[in-house]
Scaffold this motif. Structure first.
Motif, PDB file in Angstrom:
ATOM      1  N   LYS A  82      -2.103 -18.146  31.502  1.00 49.67           N
ATOM      2  CA  LYS A  82      -1.389 -19.152  32.092  1.00 49.67           C
ATOM      3  C   LYS A  82      -2.025 -19.954  33.195  1.00 49.67           C
ATOM      4  CE  LYS A  82       2.784 -16.202  31.287  1.00 49.67           C
ATOM      5  NZ  LYS A  82       3.930 -15.228  32.004  1.00 49.67           N
ATOM      6  N   LYS A  83      -2.734 -19.336  34.031  1.00 42.97           N
ATOM      7  CA  LYS A  83      -3.767 -20.085  35.227  1.00 42.97           C
ATOM      8  C   LYS A  83      -4.243 -21.308  34.421  1.00 42.97           C
ATOM      9  CE  LYS A  83      -6.398 -19.527  39.032  1.00 42.97           C
ATOM     10  NZ  LYS A  83      -7.295 -18.811  39.786  1.00 42.97           N
ATOM     11  N   PHE A  84      -5.054 -20.952  33.196  1.00 40.45           N
ATOM     12  CA  PHE A  84      -5.907 -21.776  32.562  1.00 40.45           C
ATOM     13  C   PHE A  84      -4.837 -23.182  32.098  1.00 40.45           C
ATOM     14  CE2 PHE A  84      -7.233 -23.049  28.348  1.00 40.45           C
ATOM     15  CZ  PHE A  84      -8.391 -24.036  28.534  1.00 40.45           C
ATOM     16  N   GLU A  85      -3.858 -22.837  31.626  1.00 37.25           N
ATOM     17  CA  GLU A  85      -3.076 -23.948  30.973  1.00 37.25           C
ATOM     18  C   GLU A  85      -2.338 -24.680  32.227  1.00 37.25           C
ATOM     19  OE1 GLU A  85       0.014 -21.976  28.190  1.00 37.25           O
ATOM     20  OE2 GLU A  85      -1.655 -21.413  26.994  1.00 37.25           O
ATOM     21  N   SER A  86      -1.976 -23.993  33.370  1.00 28.03           N
ATOM     22  CA  SER A  86      -1.683 -24.668  34.410  1.00 28.03           C
ATOM     23  C   SER A  86      -2.490 -25.812  35.019  1.00 28.03           C
ATOM     24  CB  SER A  86      -1.315 -23.681  35.728  1.00 28.03           C
ATOM     25  OG  SER A  86      -1.211 -24.536  36.904  1.00 28.03           O
ATOM     26  N   ASN A  87      -3.873 -25.180  35.133  1.00 29.61           N
ATOM     27  CA  ASN A  87      -5.273 -26.336  35.491  1.00 29.61           C
ATOM     28  C   ASN A  87      -5.181 -27.132  34.261  1.00 29.61           C
ATOM     29  OD1 ASN A  87      -5.650 -24.449  37.589  1.00 29.61           O
ATOM     30  ND2 ASN A  87      -7.336 -23.209  36.278  1.00 29.61           N
ATOM     31  N   LEU A  88      -5.076 -27.215  33.233  1.00 33.12           N
ATOM     32  CA  LEU A  88      -5.421 -28.194  32.137  1.00 33.12           C
ATOM     33  C   LEU A  88      -4.237 -28.965  32.019  1.00 33.12           C
ATOM     34  CD1 LEU A  88      -6.573 -29.058  29.361  1.00 33.12           C
ATOM     35  CD2 LEU A  88      -5.247 -27.734  28.131  1.00 33.12           C
ATOM     36  N   PHE A  89      -2.914 -28.548  32.408  1.00 33.08           N
ATOM     37  CA  PHE A  89      -1.789 -29.366  32.507  1.00 33.08           C
ATOM     38  C   PHE A  89      -1.942 -30.353  33.690  1.00 33.08           C
ATOM     39  CE2 PHE A  89       2.203 -29.428  35.057  1.00 33.08           C
ATOM     40  CZ  PHE A  89       2.879 -30.598  34.277  1.00 33.08           C
ATOM     41  N   GLU A  90      -2.295 -29.782  34.940  1.00 37.10           N
ATOM     42  CA  GLU A  90      -2.537 -30.758  36.254  1.00 37.10           C
ATOM     43  C   GLU A  90      -3.721 -31.934  35.668  1.00 37.10           C
ATOM     44  OE1 GLU A  90      -0.554 -30.852  38.632  1.00 37.10           O
ATOM     45  OE2 GLU A  90       0.470 -29.046  37.992  1.00 37.10           O
ATOM     46  N   ARG A  91      -4.734 -31.351  35.054  1.00 34.86           N
ATOM     47  CA  ARG A  91      -5.825 -32.230  34.625  1.00 34.86           C
ATOM     48  C   ARG A  91      -5.125 -33.317  33.804  1.00 34.86           C
ATOM     49  NH1 ARG A  91      -9.190 -35.944  36.254  1.00 34.86           N
ATOM     50  NH2 ARG A  91     -11.334 -36.119  34.805  1.00 34.86           N
ATOM     51  N   LEU A  92      -4.722 -33.105  32.542  1.00 35.29           N
ATOM     52  CA  LEU A  92      -4.028 -34.085  31.530  1.00 35.29           C
ATOM     53  C   LEU A  92      -3.187 -34.701  32.405  1.00 35.29           C
ATOM     54  CD1 LEU A  92      -3.702 -31.607  28.488  1.00 35.29           C
ATOM     55  CD2 LEU A  92      -5.683 -33.384  29.076  1.00 35.29           C
ATOM     56  N   LYS A  93      -2.396 -34.505  33.169  1.00 38.77           N
ATOM     57  CA  LYS A  93      -1.380 -35.441  34.038  1.00 38.77           C
ATOM     58  C   LYS A  93      -2.147 -36.598  34.440  1.00 38.77           C
ATOM     59  CE  LYS A  93       1.036 -32.775  36.709  1.00 38.77           C
ATOM     60  NZ  LYS A  93       1.999 -32.379  37.777  1.00 38.77           N
ATOM     61  N   GLU A  94      -3.306 -36.165  35.026  1.00 44.41           N
ATOM     62  CA  GLU A  94      -4.222 -37.352  35.645  1.00 44.41           C
ATOM     63  C   GLU A  94      -4.721 -38.141  34.561  1.00 44.41           C
ATOM     64  OE1 GLU A  94      -5.616 -34.624  39.058  1.00 44.41           O
ATOM     65  OE2 GLU A  94      -6.835 -35.059  37.830  1.00 44.41           O
ATOM     66  N   LEU A  95      -4.847 -37.818  33.374  1.00 41.96           N
ATOM     67  CA  LEU A  95      -5.596 -38.354  32.333  1.00 41.96           C
ATOM     68  C   LEU A  95      -4.359 -39.177  31.243  1.00 41.96           C
ATOM     69  CD1 LEU A  95      -8.801 -35.972  31.833  1.00 41.96           C
ATOM     70  CD2 LEU A  95      -8.549 -38.086  33.350  1.00 41.96           C
ATOM     71  N   GLU A  96      -3.395 -38.912  31.466  1.00 43.14           N
ATOM     72  CA  GLU A  96      -2.277 -39.148  30.534  1.00 43.14           C
ATOM     73  C   GLU A  96      -2.337 -40.737  29.904  1.00 43.14           C
ATOM     74  OE1 GLU A  96       2.719 -38.395  29.837  1.00 43.14           O
ATOM     75  OE2 GLU A  96       1.834 -38.297  31.827  1.00 43.14           O
ATOM     76  N   THR A  97      -2.871 -41.605  31.006  1.00 44.83           N
ATOM     77  CA  THR A  97      -2.876 -43.035  30.304  1.00 44.83           C
ATOM     78  C   THR A  97      -4.009 -43.183  29.943  1.00 44.83           C
ATOM     79  OG1 THR A  97      -3.166 -43.847  32.605  1.00 44.83           O
ATOM     80  CG2 THR A  97      -1.068 -43.816  31.968  1.00 44.83           C
ATOM     81  N   SER A  98      -5.254 -42.508  29.718  1.00 46.85           N
ATOM     82  CA  SER A  98      -6.548 -42.577  29.465  1.00 46.85           C
ATOM     83  C   SER A  98      -6.714 -42.692  27.872  1.00 46.85           C
ATOM     84  CB  SER A  98      -7.354 -41.431  29.529  1.00 46.85           C
ATOM     85  OG  SER A  98      -8.710 -41.504  29.418  1.00 46.85           O
ATOM     86  N   GLN A  99      -7.315 -43.191  27.328  1.00 49.40           N
ATOM     87  CA  GLN A  99      -7.446 -43.647  25.836  1.00 49.40           C
ATOM     88  C   GLN A  99      -8.409 -42.708  25.125  1.00 49.40           C
ATOM     89  OE1 GLN A  99      -4.841 -45.439  23.950  1.00 49.40           O
ATOM     90  NE2 GLN A  99      -4.444 -45.365  26.075  1.00 49.40           N
ATOM     91  N   SER A 100      -9.349 -42.038  25.987  1.00 52.58           N
ATOM     92  CA  SER A 100     -10.330 -41.186  25.750  1.00 52.58           C
ATOM     93  C   SER A 100     -10.442 -39.930  26.440  1.00 52.58           C
ATOM     94  CB  SER A 100     -11.775 -42.000  25.544  1.00 52.58           C
ATOM     95  OG  SER A 100     -11.916 -42.587  27.011  1.00 52.58           O
ATOM     96  N   LEU A 101     -11.028 -38.937  26.192  1.00 50.43           N
ATOM     97  CA  LEU A 101     -11.357 -37.580  26.521  1.00 50.43           C
ATOM     98  C   LEU A 101     -12.568 -37.131  26.335  1.00 50.43           C
ATOM     99  CD1 LEU A 101      -7.786 -35.719  26.020  1.00 50.43           C
ATOM    100  CD2 LEU A 101      -8.309 -36.918  27.959  1.00 50.43           C
ATOM    101  N   ILE A 102     -13.176 -36.346  27.380  1.00 48.98           N
ATOM    102  CA  ILE A 102     -14.504 -35.842  27.368  1.00 48.98           C
ATOM    103  C   ILE A 102     -14.539 -34.663  27.606  1.00 48.98           C
ATOM    104  CG2 ILE A 102     -17.002 -36.202  28.109  1.00 48.98           C
ATOM    105  CD1 ILE A 102     -16.199 -38.900  29.344  1.00 48.98           C
ATOM    106  N   ILE A 103     -14.803 -33.778  26.373  1.00 52.77           N
ATOM    107  CA  ILE A 103     -14.950 -32.439  26.714  1.00 52.77           C
ATOM    108  C   ILE A 103     -16.320 -31.608  25.992  1.00 52.77           C
ATOM    109  CG2 ILE A 103     -12.484 -32.126  26.233  1.00 52.77           C
ATOM    110  CD1 ILE A 103     -13.153 -31.253  23.204  1.00 52.77           C
ATOM    111  N   GLU A 104     -16.749 -30.448  26.446  1.00 49.71           N
ATOM    112  CA  GLU A 104     -17.758 -29.929  25.956  1.00 49.71           C
ATOM    113  C   GLU A 104     -17.437 -29.055  24.778  1.00 49.71           C
ATOM    114  OE1 GLU A 104     -20.726 -26.225  27.316  1.00 49.71           O
ATOM    115  OE2 GLU A 104     -19.607 -27.304  28.660  1.00 49.71           O
TER     116      GLU A 104
END
Length: 348
Positions: free
Chosen positions: A196-218
């Motif tokens: 749940k904490k992981f998904e919360s962290n992911l949610f908060e970051r994805l909100k910041e990137l909601e308008t981004s057309q690309s994502l960079i992951i490992e």
């Protein structure tokens, strides 16, 4: 008493309210709203006791016991909220519990009665979970270019991602969110997140990137420590554009030793190596044990890379069919510049 002001999760700007989590320390530790202050009204044991009373006797018995426990704590709770309000006079206090039930309602009402305006979060932290699930469903409907950074263990991928993120690139640092470095040694020196904490962290970051057309992951496994990576990111790992990084072997060894600080985590290193005993040939394991006793950690890392991590990576890499850009550098600075230049070309 019945006119308690409430606020919904959709109206809750986390930067504009003071959040107080009145759940038990164990509940708070598992996950909580970003920035929330733990204001537990029950200890873990008291919560379990009152829950048992509710189930085995009656709601009335549970409430009565709850009042006995909370009553003496009210002055300290009042002082804690009052102190935080003085630090943030322009922010209203919001009290929440698990489901927006009796715990948060009783504390919010009491604080209002004795002079501190407090709101109750409708639906408690469960409403935040629903908001996360709903957001993920919406987020995956918008196609995005996924750029996947990959490479052998110790090729500074996480350091590259951290630098890219600091410069404003749309990075999702899954290992940081998971509180785990992604290997059998991954929890050393970390505080692993709950799912749940992981998904919360992911949610908060994805909100910041909601308008981004690309994502960079490992490039990560489905599991990072004890958390599971969402399918939409795993699918991106296989279908996205891959950037493979390589640096000299000796730099990888040195980097791993710097990251894991084995002199500070001797027992945990030994425990992790022992877990690999069935996956590493006996002569190599005996050599590892000898090197561990002599605290020759660079040789320990070298043996692990040569006999476990590199063969494992090369086997996993065979599953990919997508094209891959391979980059090589003799230092972090060199490989970082090359990665950044490649990403610029991909996202333009």
């Amino acid at each position: 008493m019945n006119n308690l002001e409430t606020i919904s999760i959709n109206d809750l700007d986390l930067d504009k309210y003071l959040l107080f989590d009145v759940r038990s320390p164990k509940e708070y530790e598992e996950y909580h709203l970003p920035g929330a202050i733990n204001l537990s009204i029950f200890t873990n044991e008291q919560r379990a006791e009152i829950g048992t009373l509710y189930k085995q006797e009656s709601k009335e018995a549970a409430i009565e016991r709850g009042l006995e426990v909370v009553g003496p704590k009210l002055p300290a709770l009042f002082q804690k909220i009052k102190t935080e309000k003085k630090k943030n006079p322009d922010k209203k206090a919001v009290i929440y519990c698990a489901r927006g039930g009796l715990r948060s309602k009783s504390i919010a009402q009491t604080m209002n009665m004795i002079g501190i305006q407090c709101l109750q979060l409708e639906g408690g932290i469960r409403s935040y979970r629903k908001q996360i699930e709903s957001f993920f469903e919406r987020f995956i409907k918008t196609p995005r270019k996924i750029i996947v950074l990959e490479g052998h263990t110790g090729t500074m991928k996480t350091k590259i991602l951290e630098q890219l993120q600091s410069e404003g690139y749309p990075v999702i640092n899954l290992e940081e969110m998971a509180g785990h470095k992604g290997s059998i040694f991954g929890r050393i020196g970390e505080q692993p997140s709950s799912q749940k904490k992981f998904e919360s962290n992911l949610f908060e970051r994805l909100k910041e990137l909601e308008t981004s057309q690309s994502l960079i992951i490992e490039s990560e496994s489905k599991r990072i420590g004890r958390v599971v990576v969402p399918d939409f990111l795993l699918e991106g790992k296989y279908s996205g554009t891959r950037i493979h990084v390589e640096i000299p072997f000796h730099l990888r060894v040195h980097f791993i030793c710097n990251v894991y600080k084995p002199l500070l985590h001797k027992d945990e290193i030994v425990e992790a190596v022992n877990k690999l005993s069935k996956r590493i040939p006996l002569p190599v394991m005996e050599d590892l044990q000898h090197r561990l006793q002599n605290q020759n950690y660079e040789k320990v890392v070298s043996l692990l890379l040569e006999n476990y991590y590199d063969p494992k990576y090369e086997f996993a890499e065979q599953k990919y069919e997508s094209e891959c850009v391979k980059l090589y550098g003799d230092s972090f600075e060199e490989i970082y510049i090359k990665v950044k230049e490649q990403i610029k070309r991909l996202i333009l």
